[in-house]
Design a protein around this motif. Structure first.
Motif, mmCIF file in Angstrom:
data_model
loop_
_atom_site.group_PDB
_atom_site.id
_atom_site.type_symbol
_atom_site.label_atom_id
_atom_site.label_comp_id
_atom_site.label_asym_id
_atom_site.label_seq_id
_atom_site.Cartn_x
_atom_site.Cartn_y
_atom_site.Cartn_z
ATOM 1 N N ILE A 164 39.965 87.543 24.077
ATOM 2 C CA ILE A 164 40.009 86.090 23.845
ATOM 3 C C ILE A 164 38.662 85.473 24.181
ATOM 4 N N GLU A 165 38.108 85.834 25.341
ATOM 5 C CA GLU A 165 36.801 85.329 25.732
ATOM 6 C C GLU A 165 35.680 86.116 25.067
ATOM 7 N N VAL A 188 47.426 95.166 26.416
ATOM 8 C CA VAL A 188 47.469 93.813 26.980
ATOM 9 C C VAL A 188 46.087 93.433 27.515
ATOM 10 N N ILE A 189 45.474 94.367 28.237
ATOM 11 C CA ILE A 189 44.155 94.091 28.815
ATOM 12 C C ILE A 189 43.128 93.842 27.719
ATOM 13 N N LEU A 241 30.869 87.036 21.495
ATOM 14 C CA LEU A 241 30.348 88.015 20.549
ATOM 15 C C LEU A 241 30.006 87.346 19.227
ATOM 16 N N ASP A 242 30.863 86.454 18.792
ATOM 17 C CA ASP A 242 30.607 85.728 17.546
ATOM 18 C C ASP A 242 29.419 84.772 17.704
ATOM 19 N N LEU A 263 32.126 88.634 29.999
ATOM 20 C CA LEU A 263 33.348 89.437 29.997
ATOM 21 C C LEU A 263 33.754 89.827 31.406
ATOM 22 N N PHE A 264 32.790 90.321 32.181
ATOM 23 C CA PHE A 264 33.142 90.774 33.525
ATOM 24 C C PHE A 264 33.344 89.610 34.489
ATOM 25 N N ALA A 265 32.764 88.472 34.183
ATOM 26 C CA ALA A 265 33.078 87.269 34.972
ATOM 27 C C ALA A 265 34.548 86.916 34.787
#
Length: 593
Positions: free
Chosen positions: A424-425, A417-418, A430-431, A381-383
């Motif tokens: 999306i990623e 929006v954020i 997570l799934d 996520l942070f990448a």
């Protein structure tokens, strides 16, 4: 003044080196070049892979040779095609401002007629692998009577690959008064013997401590169960979103299967091993150098001579048989002063080998924990966040679409929006890692657990219950190799090689393992099979190799399931074979998007 000029290198060469981005000499270059420029003594240089040895001997050669004469004056021997091409190309780049410099690369796997043609046109520097060089010498197509300098690059690896006799034969065709320069990453006794046999009072230079690893490399190991190795490997890759790495395997089959499994699971990966043609190898390496490949899966031999900048990680999927090879593997990262990480995936039984490697490289490994599914999701996520923040916005091109984009997000707040964009990623990972199990294994296990980890005894995944052991009445006397047997089984049973475990080839028969789910298909696939007019018989191994009970029934006497499976087919923790990536559903390790 450029530091290379201060070492005694001519301005034409310094300018070429500067254009290549070399600003300051590395320690091996700084110390070796002045010594070699004298041209007055033999030389032994010990320095790690990736420290700039090619320039250390290449630049002095360009100063010492007479390029007005089109005859061989320098011979450079190296172990692999890739390294041969790399050295030849580097020398051409270094000498681009000098007239009449001719460098020829001589290596197997390429058209020998083209190489002979280049030699006939005139050459001062020959860069060669030993096998092809002997072939050309045998054709009397080259005259080494004028050779003044012989360079043995990666001498330790040439000896590991069995080239000692070839090297002896090649050097016997060169003048006794030549100077010999030997470069090596490690200094085993065999290399020391070559130095003694072919050199007189050589100048010796050691950069770093003998046989030690690059100080810029961090060494880590992860302890996993054999069946979890592939899943753990993928999780480590996912935890390093910007990874650009080389993955080392012990065999060509393992290399190919891991690459295929990674590609199937959505990673940018490919294999590099000895069974590929030169054209295939060149194609793979071109993609890797262009970074369209994220992971290069390779054997030790195939990876020799790979000189690619900014490799972030070396991953030892299997530890090398020869401990000294670990030094060569890890040397693929942290080149030219950069930093890197070398990772080893081991079972509990291999901890002793890690301690041996530590003694050889003079550096301790750090025991690392395989990240949890949550850790991977957070890292990815942070990448993504950092990538979005750093992206260059093409104002001219995107401007025309902004009104429509703003309309789409009209009802969204900035926070909405954020959140939607990041999800999306984030949702994909997570799934994918939902309820992902802990893949870490204890470094010290009980004897019973240790026995269960012995993949070679219990099939490649280390658990007998996942595989059925079969017997076939063909063996080595029928001129089968393990590879031939693998192909024969796959063709007759119409299955993938990834479904087959260990193949134990005997004289007149063979035992092999197949996944439980396809055992019946394999048995039925050989109902009408023959080999050279002889009926082929495939049966459950049973008592033939010490098994017992209902597992000993043959195809004809088996009723129903025949008690064939020694354990449940739907073990919740049997999701991966140890390297192939062949999947039987396991919660938490679903197929990558």
């Amino acid at each position: 003044m450029n530091p290379f000029s201060q070492l005694g290198i001519r301005h034409d060469v310094v300018n070429a080196v500067t254009e290549l981005g070399f600003e300051n000499p590395t320690p091996i270059q700084e110390q070796a070049i002045p010594a070699l420029l004298t041209g007055s003594s033999d030389f032994v240089g010990l320095a790690q892979t990736g420290t700039g040895k090619t320039a250390a001997f290449g630049l002095p050669l360009l100063e010492l040779l007479d390029f007005s004469q089109n005859l061989p004056q320098a011979l450079i021997l190296c172990p692999t095609r890739e390294l041969c091409l790399q050295i030849a190309n580097d020398l051409k780049k270094f000498s681009k401002n000098i007239d009449n410099v001719h460098v020829v690369a001589v290596y197997g796997g390429a058209n020998i007629s083209d190489q002979l043609r280049q030699i006939r046109r005139g050459v001062q520097i020959v860069v060669a692998t030993p096998g092809r060089m002997l072939d050309i010498i045998g054709r009397k197509a080259i005259d080494f009577s004028g050779v003044r300098y012989v360079v043995l690059d990666e001498a330790d690896e040439m000896l590991n690959m069995g080239f000692q006799e070839d090297i002896n034969n090649i050097l016997s065709t060169t003048p006794e008064e030549k100077k010999t320069w030997l470069f090596s990453a490690t200094m085993p006794a065999e290399v020391r013997r070559i130095a003694k046999n072919y050199m007189t009072d050589p100048f010796e230079l050691t950069v770093g401590t003998k046989n030690t690893g690059n100080v810029n490399i961090d060494h880590e190991y992860y302890v996993v169960k054999p069946r979890d190795k592939y899943a753990a490997f993928k999780r480590i890759v996912d935890f390093n979103p910007e990874i650009f790495g080389i993955v080392f395997c012990r065999t060509k089959i393992e290399t190919q299967e891991i690459a295929e499994a990674l590609i199937k699971d959505g990673y940018n990966a490919d294999a590099l091993h000895g069974d590929l043609s030169q054209q295939q190898r060149d194609k793979v390496m071109k993609r890797y150098r262009e970074r369209s490949l994220q992971l290069l899966i390779a054997t030790d031999v195939a990876a020799r001579g790979i000189d690619v900048n900014n490799v972030t990680h070396v991953i030892n999927f299997s530890l090398p048989d020869e401990i000294e090879n670990y030094t060569h593997r890890s040397g693929r990262t942290a080149r030219a002063g950069k930093t890197g990480v070398s990772i080893a995936l081991i079972t509990a039984r291999e901890l002793g080998k890690i301690r041996q490697i530590e003694r050889v490289i003079g550096k301790q490994f750090v025991k690392a924990e395989i990240p949890s599914g949550f850790d991977v999701c957070e890292k990815q996520l942070f990448a993504l966040v950092h990538k979005v923040k750093a992206v260059d916005v093409n104002e001219d091109q995107i401007g025309q679409y902004l009104p429509r984009i703003m309309d789409e997000f009209a009802e969204f707040s900035k926070e909405d929006v954020i959140k939607h964009f990041a999800s999306i990623e984030f949702n994909r990972f997570l799934d994918y890692y939902e309820n992902a199990p802990d893949l870490n294994a204890a470094a010290i296990e009980s004897k019973s657990s240790d026995r269960g980890a012995r993949g070679d005894k219990f099939g490649r995944n280390g658990y007998k219950s996942d595989y059925t052991r079969l017997f076939i009445n063909l063996g080595s006397v029928d001129e089968f190799t393990r590879g031939d047997m693998l192909g024969f089984i796959c063709n007759n049973a119409q299955i993938s090689g990834k479904s087959i475990g260990k193949i134990d080839l005997k004289g007149v028969y063979t035992f092999f393992e197949v996944e439980n789910s396809i055992a019946d298909k394999v048995l039925n696939g050989f109902n009408q099979a023959d080999f050279n007019g002889r009926s082929v018989r495939v049966e459950l191994a049973g008592d033939r190799d010490g098994g017992g009970g209902s597992r000993g029934r043959s195809r004809s006497s088996r009723g129903g399931d025949g008690g064939r499976r020694s354990g449940s087919r739907d073990r919740s923790d049997s999701g991966f074979r140890d390297f192939s990536g062949k999947r039987r559903e396991r919660k938490g390790e679903k197929k990558r998007w």
